[in-house]
Motif scaffolding. Structure first.
Motif, PDB file in Angstrom:
ATOM      1  N   GLY A 256      46.641 -52.585 -48.278  1.00  0.00           N
ATOM      2  CA  GLY A 256      46.315 -51.443 -49.211  1.00  0.00           C
ATOM      3  C   GLY A 256      47.215 -50.355 -48.956  1.00  0.00           C
ATOM      4  O   GLY A 256      47.712 -49.524 -49.804  1.00  0.00           O
ATOM      5  N   ASN A 257      47.401 -50.145 -47.647  1.00  0.00           N
ATOM      6  CA  ASN A 257      48.289 -49.182 -47.137  1.00  0.00           C
ATOM      7  C   ASN A 257      49.745 -49.287 -47.448  1.00  0.00           C
ATOM      8  O   ASN A 257      50.613 -48.210 -47.872  1.00  0.00           O
ATOM      9  CB  ASN A 257      48.532 -48.761 -45.720  1.00  0.00           C
ATOM     10  N   LEU A 258      50.413 -50.718 -47.677  1.00  0.00           N
ATOM     11  CA  LEU A 258      51.641 -50.909 -47.999  1.00  0.00           C
ATOM     12  C   LEU A 258      51.604 -50.713 -49.543  1.00  0.00           C
ATOM     13  O   LEU A 258      52.693 -50.377 -50.086  1.00  0.00           O
ATOM     14  CB  LEU A 258      51.934 -52.388 -47.737  1.00  0.00           C
ATOM     15  N   ALA A 259      50.638 -51.063 -50.212  1.00  0.00           N
ATOM     16  CA  ALA A 259      50.743 -50.637 -51.712  1.00  0.00           C
ATOM     17  C   ALA A 259      50.861 -49.165 -52.132  1.00  0.00           C
ATOM     18  O   ALA A 259      51.707 -48.754 -53.058  1.00  0.00           O
ATOM     19  CB  ALA A 259      49.322 -51.278 -52.271  1.00  0.00           C
ATOM     20  N   THR A 260      50.266 -48.588 -51.047  1.00  0.00           N
ATOM     21  CA  THR A 260      50.388 -46.846 -51.436  1.00  0.00           C
ATOM     22  C   THR A 260      51.624 -46.417 -51.055  1.00  0.00           C
ATOM     23  O   THR A 260      52.171 -45.706 -51.865  1.00  0.00           O
ATOM     24  CB  THR A 260      49.067 -45.986 -50.611  1.00  0.00           C
TER      25      THR A 260
ATOM     26  N   LEU B  28      50.721 -47.795 -38.721  1.00  0.00           N
ATOM     27  CA  LEU B  28      50.995 -48.028 -37.356  1.00  0.00           C
ATOM     28  C   LEU B  28      49.704 -47.899 -36.381  1.00  0.00           C
ATOM     29  O   LEU B  28      49.666 -48.749 -35.366  1.00  0.00           O
ATOM     30  CB  LEU B  28      51.629 -46.490 -36.746  1.00  0.00           C
ATOM     31  N   PHE B  29      48.602 -47.572 -36.800  1.00  0.00           N
ATOM     32  CA  PHE B  29      47.459 -47.538 -36.118  1.00  0.00           C
ATOM     33  C   PHE B  29      46.820 -49.153 -36.287  1.00  0.00           C
ATOM     34  O   PHE B  29      46.439 -49.645 -35.069  1.00  0.00           O
ATOM     35  CB  PHE B  29      46.200 -46.666 -36.596  1.00  0.00           C
ATOM     36  N   ALA B  30      47.014 -49.677 -37.476  1.00  0.00           N
ATOM     37  CA  ALA B  30      46.503 -50.997 -37.729  1.00  0.00           C
ATOM     38  C   ALA B  30      47.177 -51.988 -36.706  1.00  0.00           C
ATOM     39  O   ALA B  30      46.825 -52.765 -36.075  1.00  0.00           O
ATOM     40  CB  ALA B  30      46.653 -51.263 -39.058  1.00  0.00           C
ATOM     41  N   VAL B  31      48.668 -51.780 -36.557  1.00  0.00           N
ATOM     42  CA  VAL B  31      49.363 -52.540 -35.869  1.00  0.00           C
ATOM     43  C   VAL B  31      49.053 -52.347 -34.360  1.00  0.00           C
ATOM     44  O   VAL B  31      48.969 -53.309 -33.518  1.00  0.00           O
ATOM     45  CB  VAL B  31      50.989 -52.188 -35.967  1.00  0.00           C
ATOM     46  N   PHE B  32      48.849 -50.987 -33.973  1.00  0.00           N
ATOM     47  CA  PHE B  32      48.291 -50.704 -32.543  1.00  0.00           C
ATOM     48  C   PHE B  32      47.122 -51.337 -32.167  1.00  0.00           C
ATOM     49  O   PHE B  32      46.985 -51.944 -31.094  1.00  0.00           O
ATOM     50  CB  PHE B  32      48.129 -49.270 -32.483  1.00  0.00           C
ATOM     51  N   LEU B  33      46.173 -51.645 -33.190  1.00  0.00           N
ATOM     52  CA  LEU B  33      44.896 -52.426 -32.962  1.00  0.00           C
ATOM     53  C   LEU B  33      45.034 -53.914 -32.805  1.00  0.00           C
ATOM     54  O   LEU B  33      44.656 -54.380 -31.926  1.00  0.00           O
ATOM     55  CB  LEU B  33      43.694 -51.932 -33.851  1.00  0.00           C
ATOM     56  N   LEU B  34      46.095 -54.346 -33.503  1.00  0.00           N
ATOM     57  CA  LEU B  34      46.214 -55.730 -33.607  1.00  0.00           C
ATOM     58  C   LEU B  34      47.040 -56.043 -32.313  1.00  0.00           C
ATOM     59  O   LEU B  34      46.700 -57.097 -31.689  1.00  0.00           O
ATOM     60  CB  LEU B  34      47.301 -56.103 -34.677  1.00  0.00           C
ATOM     61  N   TYR B  35      47.850 -55.050 -31.731  1.00  0.00           N
ATOM     62  CA  TYR B  35      48.585 -55.412 -30.274  1.00  0.00           C
ATOM     63  C   TYR B  35      47.407 -55.644 -29.292  1.00  0.00           C
ATOM     64  O   TYR B  35      47.635 -56.321 -28.308  1.00  0.00           O
ATOM     65  CB  TYR B  35      49.365 -54.266 -30.204  1.00  0.00           C
ATOM     66  N   PHE B  36      46.372 -54.663 -29.240  1.00  0.00           N
ATOM     67  CA  PHE B  36      45.513 -55.120 -28.143  1.00  0.00           C
ATOM     68  C   PHE B  36      44.435 -56.125 -28.464  1.00  0.00           C
ATOM     69  O   PHE B  36      43.844 -56.770 -27.622  1.00  0.00           O
ATOM     70  CB  PHE B  36      44.644 -53.592 -27.917  1.00  0.00           C
TER      71      PHE B  36
ATOM     72  N   THR C 187      40.947 -60.520 -41.393  1.00  0.00           N
ATOM     73  CA  THR C 187      40.654 -60.375 -42.840  1.00  0.00           C
ATOM     74  C   THR C 187      40.572 -58.760 -43.230  1.00  0.00           C
ATOM     75  O   THR C 187      41.771 -58.265 -44.163  1.00  0.00           O
ATOM     76  CB  THR C 187      39.371 -60.883 -43.447  1.00  0.00           C
ATOM     77  N   PHE C 188      39.920 -58.050 -42.431  1.00  0.00           N
ATOM     78  CA  PHE C 188      39.883 -56.451 -42.712  1.00  0.00           C
ATOM     79  C   PHE C 188      41.170 -55.906 -42.460  1.00  0.00           C
ATOM     80  O   PHE C 188      41.608 -55.037 -43.166  1.00  0.00           O
ATOM     81  CB  PHE C 188      38.885 -55.935 -41.989  1.00  0.00           C
ATOM     82  N   LEU C 189      41.758 -56.473 -41.412  1.00  0.00           N
ATOM     83  CA  LEU C 189      43.085 -55.898 -41.028  1.00  0.00           C
ATOM     84  C   LEU C 189      44.143 -56.121 -41.907  1.00  0.00           C
ATOM     85  O   LEU C 189      44.956 -55.232 -42.494  1.00  0.00           O
ATOM     86  CB  LEU C 189      43.612 -56.372 -39.574  1.00  0.00           C
ATOM     87  N   ILE C 190      44.108 -57.432 -42.676  1.00  0.00           N
ATOM     88  CA  ILE C 190      44.985 -57.811 -43.552  1.00  0.00           C
ATOM     89  C   ILE C 190      44.704 -56.959 -44.928  1.00  0.00           C
ATOM     90  O   ILE C 190      45.601 -56.437 -45.624  1.00  0.00           O
ATOM     91  CB  ILE C 190      44.923 -59.105 -44.114  1.00  0.00           C
TER      92      ILE C 190
END
Length: 80
Positions: A48-52, A10-18, A40-43
């Protein structure tokens, strides 16, 4: 714990939104390099979080729950 993975996603998506409105404004090569590295880092973070979250990989050591019995078994396996 799955809660931490969900929060990081959720935090990664939040950062992408901005960040998304500023990405097309990159004109200079250094700006494009920065946004390419950032995406690239965001992906990698999302992957990694989806894998976990999907139990494809083990969670970080700090988030693993090991019972006392499992700890004894692991210690016994390391000794042999």
């Amino acid at each position: 714990m799955k809660n931490y993975s969900i929060l990081r996603l959720l935090f990664a998506v939040f950062l992408l939104y901005f960040a998304w409105p500023y990405i097309p404004e990159a004109v200079a090569p250094i700006e494009k390099l920065f946004w390419g590295a950032w995406l690239t880092f965001l992906i990698l973070v999302i992957g990694g979080n989806l894998a976990t979250l999907l139990n494809i990989s083990h969670p970080p050591v700090m988030e693993q729950k090991v019972s006392h019995q499992q700890e004894k078994v692991q210690q016994h396996e390391r000794n042999y």
